[in-house]
Motif scaffolding. Structure first.
Motif, PDB file in Angstrom:
ATOM      1  N   LYS A  29      35.698  40.236  41.058  1.00  0.00           N
ATOM      2  CA  LYS A  29      37.159  40.238  40.996  1.00  0.00           C
ATOM      3  C   LYS A  29      37.751  40.984  42.190  1.00  0.00           C
ATOM      4  O   LYS A  29      37.383  42.137  42.447  1.00  0.00           O
ATOM      5  N   PRO A  30      38.654  40.347  42.952  1.00  0.00           N
ATOM      6  CA  PRO A  30      39.347  41.104  44.008  1.00  0.00           C
ATOM      7  C   PRO A  30      40.168  42.223  43.375  1.00  0.00           C
ATOM      8  O   PRO A  30      41.009  41.978  42.514  1.00  0.00           O
ATOM      9  N   PHE A  31      39.907  43.456  43.794  1.00  0.00           N
ATOM     10  CA  PHE A  31      40.662  44.581  43.257  1.00  0.00           C
ATOM     11  C   PHE A  31      41.105  45.507  44.386  1.00  0.00           C
ATOM     12  O   PHE A  31      41.134  46.713  44.259  1.00  0.00           O
ATOM     13  N   ASN A  32      41.436  44.861  45.492  1.00  0.00           N
ATOM     14  CA  ASN A  32      42.123  45.542  46.577  1.00  0.00           C
ATOM     15  C   ASN A  32      43.495  44.901  46.683  1.00  0.00           C
ATOM     16  O   ASN A  32      43.665  43.729  46.315  1.00  0.00           O
ATOM     17  N   PHE A  33      44.489  45.625  47.189  1.00  0.00           N
ATOM     18  CA  PHE A  33      45.856  45.124  47.148  1.00  0.00           C
ATOM     19  C   PHE A  33      46.568  45.372  48.472  1.00  0.00           C
ATOM     20  O   PHE A  33      46.318  46.368  49.147  1.00  0.00           O
ATOM     21  N   ASP A  34      47.448  44.443  48.799  1.00  0.00           N
ATOM     22  CA  ASP A  34      48.237  44.527  50.034  1.00  0.00           C
ATOM     23  C   ASP A  34      49.474  45.386  49.759  1.00  0.00           C
ATOM     24  O   ASP A  34      50.569  44.866  49.536  1.00  0.00           O
ATOM     25  N   ILE A  35      49.274  46.695  49.760  1.00  0.00           N
ATOM     26  CA  ILE A  35      50.356  47.638  49.488  1.00  0.00           C
ATOM     27  C   ILE A  35      50.694  48.362  50.783  1.00  0.00           C
ATOM     28  O   ILE A  35      49.878  49.114  51.327  1.00  0.00           O
ATOM     29  N   GLU A  36      51.880  48.116  51.289  1.00  0.00           N
ATOM     30  CA  GLU A  36      52.342  48.793  52.497  1.00  0.00           C
ATOM     31  C   GLU A  36      52.706  50.233  52.140  1.00  0.00           C
ATOM     32  O   GLU A  36      53.441  50.491  51.184  1.00  0.00           O
ATOM     33  N   GLY A  48      55.769  53.312  49.066  1.00  0.00           N
ATOM     34  CA  GLY A  48      54.859  52.185  49.069  1.00  0.00           C
ATOM     35  C   GLY A  48      55.495  50.972  48.404  1.00  0.00           C
ATOM     36  O   GLY A  48      56.312  51.109  47.490  1.00  0.00           O
ATOM     37  N   TYR A  49      55.110  49.783  48.871  1.00  0.00           N
ATOM     38  CA  TYR A  49      55.648  48.552  48.272  1.00  0.00           C
ATOM     39  C   TYR A  49      54.767  47.362  48.644  1.00  0.00           C
ATOM     40  O   TYR A  49      54.010  47.392  49.630  1.00  0.00           O
ATOM     41  N   CYS A  50      54.859  46.305  47.834  1.00  0.00           N
ATOM     42  CA  CYS A  50      54.271  44.997  48.131  1.00  0.00           C
ATOM     43  C   CYS A  50      55.413  44.012  48.318  1.00  0.00           C
ATOM     44  O   CYS A  50      56.439  44.100  47.628  1.00  0.00           O
ATOM     45  N   GLN A  51      55.244  43.050  49.210  1.00  0.00           N
ATOM     46  CA  GLN A  51      56.317  42.085  49.478  1.00  0.00           C
ATOM     47  C   GLN A  51      55.705  40.710  49.760  1.00  0.00           C
ATOM     48  O   GLN A  51      54.853  40.577  50.633  1.00  0.00           O
TER      49      GLN A  51
END
Length: 422
Positions: free
Chosen positions: A294-301, A396-399
């Protein structure tokens, strides 16, 4: 079922808001009118007070929603978390039953600016990992050499240490510069006094959820997702000169125990799933208990700003959660491989999240490269490490596709050291 991108709330939400209907982060708050701690959900510039709308939820969840901390909610199953989240989203949609009930709406919402926020759970245990390959490499180069930057164990297991849960504090709580022992000159006698090399560390943390485990039980990486409740921002304050003198042979101690700041907002994993990215490539292949598909990394700026006393805010770092070599699932699996038991509300932190470029380094230690460079701020001020009066602000945020998932802010001001009385 409405598509995520077409959901519209009756609550006014600005386009750049951290708290859209796609997010719905949890918090624990109180107000001057009602000092009782209670569970809320961020939406726009408001907090939905869950204790006012429990009639809309299945009876088996009411006690957890009425609690003063998130531990009971965290102890539920992923299926229960999804049910509660879906119910909240439906309540916040235009023309929902809550939208049509004017008197209940007035009671159910609190302005965020009028709320007092609290650490969102009773934290039994706190563990800090060291999972950014770029950060670990930078530190290794600074204190050893490029050829031996990573210790031999680093790519085989998630390195970590047990932190101090009692000094985990909520965003906005000031931090006093600590006292401690240091070694100003190698080979000389140690000195005692206020820390001179105070630092921040850009981190994220996860709150453990699900059923508590018993001593002797293990959770492998494939099972670990059922025990991750949500993510939050974290600042692991660090006294670098104290750390240098004390960390051998057992690692961080008083250089880290004087304060660890968390954002009050806990973003559920479900909100982050659309922003999942491939896990960082790992070589060598980890042992089986650390493997998960399972991908469990995230694109969090992620970004860090520094605001001096009576000064203006300067952006000093931009990084991303995706730089982590070890995932939260692997951290949890390694933590329990010995049979160490966990419980809802425990906190695991990522370690400093640094990227590949100098502007993405997640600590003053790296940004100033061990004090050999100056960090330029606005108004012609410079820093190598933190000064009294400095405020550190982590965001931090995801967009993606006009959907924004934000984490609010994680802030803290450095206060002068409290004079030591002999």
């Amino acid at each position: 079922m409405r598509r995520r991108a077409t959901m519209k709330s009756f609550v006014s939400i600005k386009p750049n808001s951290d708290f859209s209907i796609h997010n719905l982060p949890y918090c624990v708050f109180s107000t001057s009118q009602n000092v009782t701690k209670r569970i809320g959900v961020g939406i726009g510039e408001k907090i939905l007070d869950l204790s006012t709308v429990t009639d809309f939820f299945p009876p088996e969840f009411v006690d957890a929603l009425n609690d003063e901390m998130l531990n009971s909610l965290m102890s539920l199953t992923p299926v229960a978390w999804k049910t509660i989240r879906t119910t909240i989203q439906n309540l916040l949609l235009e023309n929902s039953e809550l939208d049509r009930n004017a008197s209940l709406k007035e009671k159910a919402f609190v302005d965020q600016k009028t709320a007092t926020f609290h650490v969102p759970a009773n934290i039994g245990d706190y563990t800090d990992f060291y999972s950014s390959i770029h950060h670990a490499t930078n530190v290794g180069i600074m204190f050893r050499d490029k050829a031996n930057a990573l210790m031999p164990n680093w790519k085989h297991l998630p390195v970590g240490y047990h932190g101090r849960a009692s000094s985990v504090i909520v965003s906005g709580t000031p931090i006093h510069r600590p006292y401690g022992q240091t070694l100003p000159v190698d080979g000389a006698e140690p000195a005692f006094g206020p820390c001179r090399l105070l630092d921040f560390e850009l981190e994220m943390a996860v709150f453990v959820g699900g059923a508590p485990t018993k001593l002797g039980e293990r959770i492998n990486a494939e099972q670990a997702a059922d025990h991750i409740f949500g993510f939050t921002l974290m600042n692991d304050w660090s006294a670098r000169d104290i750390q240098k003198w004390e960390y051998i042979p057992l690692g961080p101690f008083t250089a880290k125990n004087f304060g660890t700041t968390l954002s009050p907002w806990v973003v559920p994993v479900a909100a982050l799933e659309p922003f999942a990215v491939e896990n960082y490539p790992q070589d060598p292949t980890p042992f089986p208990y650390l493997r998960h598909k399972k991908p469990f990394n995230f694109d969090i700026e992620l970004e860090v700003s520094l605001k001096p006393k009576n000064g203006v805010e300067s952006l000093i770092c931009k990084s991303n959660y995706r730089h982590l070599y070890w995932t939260a699932l692997q951290q949890l699996a390694h933590h329990t491989v010995t049979g160490c038991n966990i419980k809802p509300g425990d906190v695991f932190a990522s370690g400093t999240i640094s990227g590949e470029t100098p502007d993405s380094y997640g600590s003053m230690l790296e940004l100033s490269w061990k004090g050999t460079k100056t960090i330029q701020l606005k108004n012609n001020e410079t820093r190598k490490f933190l000064a009294d009066g400095d405020e550190v602000i982590i965001r931090g945020y995801c967009q993606k596709d006009n959907i924004r998932i934000g984490f609010g802010e994680c802030t803290g001001v450095v206060l002068p050291a409290i004079p030591f009385e002999e």
